[in-house]
Design a protein around this motif. Structure first.
Motif, short mmCIF file in Angstrom:
data_model
loop_
_atom_site.label_atom_id
_atom_site.label_comp_id
_atom_site.label_asym_id
_atom_site.label_seq_id
_atom_site.Cartn_x
_atom_site.Cartn_y
_atom_site.Cartn_z
N ASP A 2 -2.41 2.65 -3.88
CA ASP A 2 -3.79 2.96 -3.51
C ASP A 2 -4.57 3.57 -4.67
OD1 ASP A 2 -3.11 2.04 -0.97
OD2 ASP A 2 -2.57 4.03 -0.27
N ASN A 22 -3.68 3.04 -7.76
CA ASN A 22 -3.50 2.09 -8.87
C ASN A 22 -2.94 2.76 -10.12
OD1 ASN A 22 -3.63 -0.55 -9.96
ND2 ASN A 22 -5.55 -0.07 -11.01
N ASP A 59 1.96 4.25 -7.15
CA ASP A 59 0.92 4.64 -6.20
C ASP A 59 -0.05 3.47 -6.12
OD1 ASP A 59 -1.19 5.70 -4.78
OD2 ASP A 59 -1.06 7.68 -5.71
N SER A 69 0.85 -1.19 0.00
CA SER A 69 0.00 0.00 0.00
C SER A 69 0.89 1.23 0.00
CB SER A 69 -0.92 0.01 1.23
OG SER A 69 -0.14 0.06 2.42
#
Length: 218
Positions: free
Chosen positions: A164, A166, A162, A95
């Motif tokens: 989160d 995507n 990134d 994440s």
């Protein structure tokens, strides 16, 4: 309008354009913190029947990695093609926003090879990103050309993942060259070096220095 007024307007416009250019010139590492990088955080993947020093060297700050098209895979059970890679598995992540930075050099003749990857993705994929070299062109897999001729020069590579949001962004020498959707996946890690793909050359090599792993600051 007299000459003085015209000159003032020209100067004002030039300054405005310069300010706009500087505003858009955001360094890829802005907002990130650099993490420790040493052998505690990475290991060398190489043909299973070779010693590390037969496919890798580290001298004067430069990691040199090479592999041959007829080499063995990195494990006895692997069905993948030969590779010599710096696997940064000490910084696996699932994440947040992470970044790889490094200065890379690909000698002329190296082709059909992945030089950097973001490992991990949802099936049927194994990777979220692969930067490959085909006859001197640096490519996103085989989809698009990022730089038409990358041979025989050092270049700065920044890859931002990134998780989160995507998305993945690739910068070459500070210029954004690629922005694509990610491929999901439960965990990820950065790798760089040489990993044979299709139409691979007999010998493949890449060199790396100033490698960093960065994480978005909180």
């Amino acid at each position: 309008m007299n000459m003085t007024s015209s000159a003032i307007i020209c100067i004002a416009l030039s300054q405005l354009l310069l300010l706009l250019a500087n505003a858009n010139d955001v360094h890829p590492t802005k907002g990130f913190i650099s993490l420790p990088f040493n052998t505690s955080f990475y290991h060398i993947q190489k043909p299973y029947d070779k010693r590390v020093d037969q496919r890798y060297s580290f001298k004067n700050g430069v990691h040199k990695l090479w592999v041959f098209a007829n080499d063995k895979p990195h494990t006895r059970t692997s069905k993948t093609k030969p590779r010599t890679e710096i696997a940064i598995q000490g910084y696996g992540y699932s994440s947040g926003m992470w970044q790889f930075q490094g200065d890379a050099y690909v000698p002329k003749g190296t082709s059909g090879v992945c030089i950097m990857q973001v490992f991990g993705a949802n099936a049927p994929y194994a990777t979220t990103l692969m930067l490959r070299v085909y006859n001197g062109a640096l490519m996103n897999y085989k989809f698009s050309v990022l730089v038409p001729d990358i041979y025989d020069r050092w270049f700065r590579l920044n890859v931002i993942h990134d998780v989160d949001a995507n998305k993945v962004m690739v910068y070459i020498d500070g210029e954004l060259k690629l922005k694509v959707k990610g491929r999901g996946g439960a965990s990820h890690a950065f790798k760089c070096g040489v990993y044979a793909q299709d139409r691979d050359s007999v010998r493949m090599e890449s060199r790396w220095k100033n490698i960093k792993v960065l994480r978005q600051s909180t």
